[in-house]
Design an enzyme around this catalytic site. Structure first.
Site, PDB file in Angstrom:
ATOM      1  N   ASP A 159       8.512   7.902 -20.141  1.00 59.12           N
ATOM      2  CA  ASP A 159       8.692   7.859 -21.756  1.00 59.12           C
ATOM      3  C   ASP A 159      10.390   7.684 -22.061  1.00 59.12           C
ATOM      4  O   ASP A 159      10.933   7.370 -20.985  1.00 59.12           O
ATOM      5  CB  ASP A 159       8.209   9.392 -22.366  1.00 59.12           C
ATOM      6  CG  ASP A 159       9.150  10.377 -21.872  1.00 59.12           C
ATOM      7  OD1 ASP A 159      10.356  10.304 -21.373  1.00 59.12           O
ATOM      8  OD2 ASP A 159       8.452  11.519 -21.655  1.00 59.12           O
ATOM      9  N   HIS A 193       0.711  -1.141  -0.128  1.00 57.01           N
ATOM     10  CA  HIS A 193      -0.131  -0.108   0.027  1.00 57.01           C
ATOM     11  C   HIS A 193       0.776   1.310  -0.037  1.00 57.01           C
ATOM     12  O   HIS A 193       1.740   1.309   0.764  1.00 57.01           O
ATOM     13  CB  HIS A 193      -0.951   0.158   0.988  1.00 57.01           C
ATOM     14  CG  HIS A 193      -1.996   1.180   1.274  1.00 57.01           C
ATOM     15  ND1 HIS A 193      -2.281   1.800   2.429  1.00 57.01           N
ATOM     16  CD2 HIS A 193      -2.668   1.558   0.256  1.00 57.01           C
ATOM     17  CE1 HIS A 193      -3.291   2.702   1.998  1.00 57.01           C
ATOM     18  NE2 HIS A 193      -3.397   2.728   0.605  1.00 57.01           N
TER      19      HIS A 193
END
Length: 139
Positions: free
Chosen positions: A28, A20
């Site tokens: 990119d 969590h």
């Protein structure tokens, strides 16, 4: 052979070990990756694989409660930003839980990558095609 969405071993391992609020970045081809953060390099050539394809594969297995994107994506890439938001909305519906979207300056985004479990480098050449996925819980 695993019977799951992710076939890439390093990505599947990273997702499996996430807890969590842990984070995972999909970036990119030009996103700098800080020293000490695992680099999962998928880039083959310009545009391959695409950022959105990798996002779809990862979110097929990762429970997401929050995402971070660069404000510059919002400002300069409206079509891609819309695609990202559509995928987040579909993921919200599938998970049955809201997903917060934080837009931060690109410099702040790059700083946040230092705390990611890994950065997945795609072949995407669209500027600011980056996202940090913050893990949620399935219960």
């Amino acid at each position: 052979m695993r019977k799951a969405v992710l076939l890439n071993g390093p990505i599947a391992r990273t997702v499996a070990f996430m807890g969590h609020t842990d984070s995972l970045c999909i970036g990119d081809a030009g996103l700098p990756i800080p020293d000490g953060v695992e680099r999962i390099d998928l880039a083959v050539t310009q545009g391959l694989p695409r950022f959105l394809d990798v996002l779809d594969a990862v979110t097929g297995e990762l429970c997401v409660e929050r995402v971070s994107i660069a404000q510059e994506l919002v400002d300069t890439q409206p079509a891609l930003h819309g695609e990202v938001l559509a995928r987040i909305a579909a993921l919200e519906a599938a998970q049955g839980k809201p997903i917060a979207v934080d837009a931060v300056p690109h410099e702040a985004f790059k700083q946040q990558t230092a705390s990611c479990k890994a950065v997945i480098r795609t072949g995407e050449v669209t500027p600011y095609a980056n996202i940090i996925l913050h893990a949620g819980v399935t219960f």
